[in-house]
Design a protein around this motif. Sequence first.
Motif, PDB file in Angstrom:
ATOM      1  N   GLY A  31       4.654 -24.071  -6.283  1.00 36.76           N
ATOM      2  CA  GLY A  31       6.073 -24.402  -6.442  1.00 36.76           C
ATOM      3  C   GLY A  31       6.718 -25.011  -5.212  1.00 36.76           C
ATOM      4  N   SER A  32       5.990 -25.105  -4.115  1.00 35.16           N
ATOM      5  CA  SER A  32       6.577 -25.680  -2.899  1.00 35.16           C
ATOM      6  C   SER A  32       6.620 -27.210  -2.991  1.00 35.16           C
ATOM      7  CB  SER A  32       5.795 -25.231  -1.657  1.00 35.16           C
ATOM      8  OG  SER A  32       4.472 -25.712  -1.708  1.00 35.16           O
ATOM      9  N   HIS A  33       7.541 -27.772  -2.279  1.00 33.73           N
ATOM     10  CA  HIS A  33       7.756 -29.215  -2.282  1.00 33.73           C
ATOM     11  C   HIS A  33       6.545 -29.958  -1.701  1.00 33.73           C
ATOM     12  CE1 HIS A  33       9.984 -32.993  -1.898  1.00 33.73           C
ATOM     13  NE2 HIS A  33       9.504 -33.086  -0.671  1.00 33.73           N
ATOM     14  N   ALA A  34       6.083 -30.979  -2.415  1.00 31.10           N
ATOM     15  CA  ALA A  34       4.964 -31.793  -1.937  1.00 31.10           C
ATOM     16  C   ALA A  34       5.452 -33.162  -1.477  1.00 31.10           C
ATOM     17  CB  ALA A  34       3.911 -31.944  -3.027  1.00 31.10           C
ATOM     18  N   ALA A  35       6.276 -33.823  -2.289  1.00 31.20           N
ATOM     19  CA  ALA A  35       6.741 -35.166  -1.931  1.00 31.20           C
ATOM     20  C   ALA A  35       7.866 -35.598  -2.862  1.00 31.20           C
ATOM     21  CB  ALA A  35       5.599 -36.163  -2.023  1.00 31.20           C
ATOM     22  N   ASP A  36       8.701 -36.485  -2.364  1.00 33.11           N
ATOM     23  CA  ASP A  36       9.711 -37.146  -3.183  1.00 33.11           C
ATOM     24  C   ASP A  36       9.239 -38.568  -3.444  1.00 33.11           C
ATOM     25  OD1 ASP A  36      11.649 -35.053  -3.354  1.00 33.11           O
ATOM     26  OD2 ASP A  36      12.190 -35.463  -1.263  1.00 33.11           O
ATOM     27  N   ARG A  37       9.309 -38.986  -4.675  1.00 34.20           N
ATOM     28  CA  ARG A  37       8.912 -40.329  -5.067  1.00 34.20           C
ATOM     29  C   ARG A  37       9.899 -40.849  -6.103  1.00 34.20           C
ATOM     30  NH1 ARG A  37       6.426 -39.911  -1.106  1.00 34.20           N
ATOM     31  NH2 ARG A  37       4.196 -40.015  -0.790  1.00 34.20           N
ATOM     32  N   PHE A  38       9.680 -42.092  -6.512  1.00 40.93           N
ATOM     33  CA  PHE A  38      10.465 -42.682  -7.583  1.00 40.93           C
ATOM     34  C   PHE A  38       9.521 -43.175  -8.660  1.00 40.93           C
ATOM     35  CE2 PHE A  38      13.255 -42.937  -3.986  1.00 40.93           C
ATOM     36  CZ  PHE A  38      14.499 -42.641  -4.527  1.00 40.93           C
ATOM     37  N   TRP A  39       9.889 -42.935  -9.904  1.00 44.59           N
ATOM     38  CA  TRP A  39       9.197 -43.540 -11.025  1.00 44.59           C
ATOM     39  C   TRP A  39       9.793 -44.927 -11.147  1.00 44.59           C
ATOM     40  CZ3 TRP A  39      10.307 -42.214 -16.795  1.00 44.59           C
ATOM     41  CH2 TRP A  39       9.426 -42.928 -17.608  1.00 44.59           C
ATOM     42  N   PHE A  40       8.964 -45.944 -10.969  1.00 42.29           N
ATOM     43  CA  PHE A  40       9.404 -47.336 -10.920  1.00 42.29           C
ATOM     44  C   PHE A  40       9.182 -47.999 -12.271  1.00 42.29           C
ATOM     45  CE2 PHE A  40       7.922 -51.773  -9.609  1.00 42.29           C
ATOM     46  CZ  PHE A  40       9.203 -52.317  -9.674  1.00 42.29           C
ATOM     47  N   VAL A  41      10.258 -48.569 -12.809  1.00 38.65           N
ATOM     48  CA  VAL A  41      10.194 -49.297 -14.072  1.00 38.65           C
ATOM     49  C   VAL A  41      10.605 -50.743 -13.797  1.00 38.65           C
ATOM     50  CG1 VAL A  41      11.032 -49.453 -16.450  1.00 38.65           C
ATOM     51  CG2 VAL A  41      10.800 -47.201 -15.342  1.00 38.65           C
ATOM     52  N   PRO A  42       9.638 -51.675 -13.735  1.00 37.65           N
ATOM     53  CA  PRO A  42       9.989 -53.083 -13.543  1.00 37.65           C
ATOM     54  C   PRO A  42      10.739 -53.590 -14.777  1.00 37.65           C
ATOM     55  CG  PRO A  42       7.636 -52.716 -13.181  1.00 37.65           C
ATOM     56  CD  PRO A  42       8.191 -51.482 -13.789  1.00 37.65           C
ATOM     57  N   CYS A  43      11.847 -54.274 -14.561  1.00 42.73           N
ATOM     58  CA  CYS A  43      12.685 -54.685 -15.693  1.00 42.73           C
ATOM     59  C   CYS A  43      12.643 -56.179 -16.000  1.00 42.73           C
ATOM     60  CB  CYS A  43      14.121 -54.230 -15.463  1.00 42.73           C
ATOM     61  SG  CYS A  43      14.254 -52.429 -15.538  1.00 42.73           S
ATOM     62  N   ASN A  44      11.891 -56.964 -15.239  1.00 47.59           N
ATOM     63  CA  ASN A  44      11.703 -58.375 -15.582  1.00 47.59           C
ATOM     64  C   ASN A  44      10.522 -58.475 -16.537  1.00 47.59           C
ATOM     65  OD1 ASN A  44      13.707 -59.472 -13.865  1.00 47.59           O
ATOM     66  ND2 ASN A  44      12.319 -59.334 -12.120  1.00 47.59           N
ATOM     67  N   ARG A  45      10.768 -59.009 -17.723  1.00 49.07           N
ATOM     68  CA  ARG A  45       9.712 -59.281 -18.701  1.00 49.07           C
ATOM     69  C   ARG A  45       9.672 -60.791 -18.877  1.00 49.07           C
ATOM     70  NH1 ARG A  45       9.325 -54.604 -17.590  1.00 49.07           N
ATOM     71  NH2 ARG A  45       8.992 -52.869 -18.972  1.00 49.07           N
ATOM     72  N   LEU A  46       8.627 -61.427 -18.383  1.00 52.13           N
ATOM     73  CA  LEU A  46       8.559 -62.883 -18.332  1.00 52.13           C
ATOM     74  C   LEU A  46       7.286 -63.406 -18.978  1.00 52.13           C
ATOM     75  CD1 LEU A  46       9.448 -63.205 -14.538  1.00 52.13           C
ATOM     76  CD2 LEU A  46      11.045 -63.289 -16.451  1.00 52.13           C
ATOM     77  N   ASP A  47       7.332 -64.634 -19.445  1.00 55.08           N
ATOM     78  CA  ASP A  47       6.144 -65.362 -19.891  1.00 55.08           C
ATOM     79  C   ASP A  47       5.743 -66.244 -18.719  1.00 55.08           C
ATOM     80  OD1 ASP A  47       4.175 -66.848 -21.088  1.00 55.08           O
ATOM     81  OD2 ASP A  47       5.497 -67.836 -22.525  1.00 55.08           O
ATOM     82  N   THR A  48       4.737 -65.839 -17.945  1.00 56.85           N
ATOM     83  CA  THR A  48       4.447 -66.495 -16.668  1.00 56.85           C
ATOM     84  C   THR A  48       3.079 -67.149 -16.580  1.00 56.85           C
ATOM     85  OG1 THR A  48       3.684 -64.389 -15.742  1.00 56.85           O
ATOM     86  CG2 THR A  48       5.995 -64.961 -15.391  1.00 56.85           C
ATOM     87  N   VAL A  49       2.307 -67.117 -17.651  1.00 61.17           N
ATOM     88  CA  VAL A  49       0.959 -67.663 -17.599  1.00 61.17           C
ATOM     89  C   VAL A  49       0.976 -69.145 -17.976  1.00 61.17           C
ATOM     90  CG1 VAL A  49      -1.356 -67.507 -18.603  1.00 61.17           C
ATOM     91  CG2 VAL A  49      -0.083 -65.433 -18.080  1.00 61.17           C
ATOM     92  N   SER A  70       6.906 -72.166 -11.881  1.00 58.21           N
ATOM     93  CA  SER A  70       8.212 -72.508 -12.451  1.00 58.21           C
ATOM     94  C   SER A  70       8.635 -71.512 -13.531  1.00 58.21           C
ATOM     95  CB  SER A  70       8.228 -73.941 -12.985  1.00 58.21           C
ATOM     96  OG  SER A  70       7.338 -74.080 -14.059  1.00 58.21           O
ATOM     97  N   GLN A  71       7.666 -70.895 -14.215  1.00 58.26           N
ATOM     98  CA  GLN A  71       7.999 -69.872 -15.199  1.00 58.26           C
ATOM     99  C   GLN A  71       8.362 -68.548 -14.518  1.00 58.26           C
ATOM    100  OE1 GLN A  71       4.514 -71.686 -17.826  1.00 58.26           O
ATOM    101  NE2 GLN A  71       5.048 -69.664 -18.560  1.00 58.26           N
ATOM    102  N   ILE A  72       7.810 -68.307 -13.361  1.00 59.60           N
ATOM    103  CA  ILE A  72       8.143 -67.101 -12.593  1.00 59.60           C
ATOM    104  C   ILE A  72       9.548 -67.239 -12.013  1.00 59.60           C
ATOM    105  CG2 ILE A  72       7.561 -65.720 -10.549  1.00 59.60           C
ATOM    106  CD1 ILE A  72       4.597 -66.631 -11.089  1.00 59.60           C
TER     107      ILE A  72
END
Length: 115
Positions: A31-49, A70-72
């Motif tokens: 139960g002791s603290h190990a680390a603080d982090r962030f759950w990262f959710v990328p919000c750019n959804r692109l057609d880049t290929v 240019s698509q990026i």
Amino acid sequence: MFISAKVKDVIESFEPDVHQFFPIEFVWEDGSHAADRFWFVPCNRLDTVDRAKTTFEFRNLKKELVFNRSQIGSHHVWIDKFIVMPTPAISEALKAALDAAGITGAHYQHFPETD
């Protein structure tokens, strides 16, 4: 994808208020603290290929995957709408900033780009 505050700060310096970051506390079994982090959710959804230059088959990984600059556009972190990748794609500029900030533990794979 869990990231440190340092990674979050670098991403936010490139694309402020674009992505979602949810604070997460990791704890040890006792139960002791190990680390603080962030759950990262990328919000750019692109057609880049770049379909003309890519020899990658979208159902079977084969040959070369080529992204289209240019698509990026001006984006620095994104998920491509039409391919499944285990992690988001990032720009060379963002990778350089993460390296300059001393971020370790990430795996990068370079893909060719067209204009």
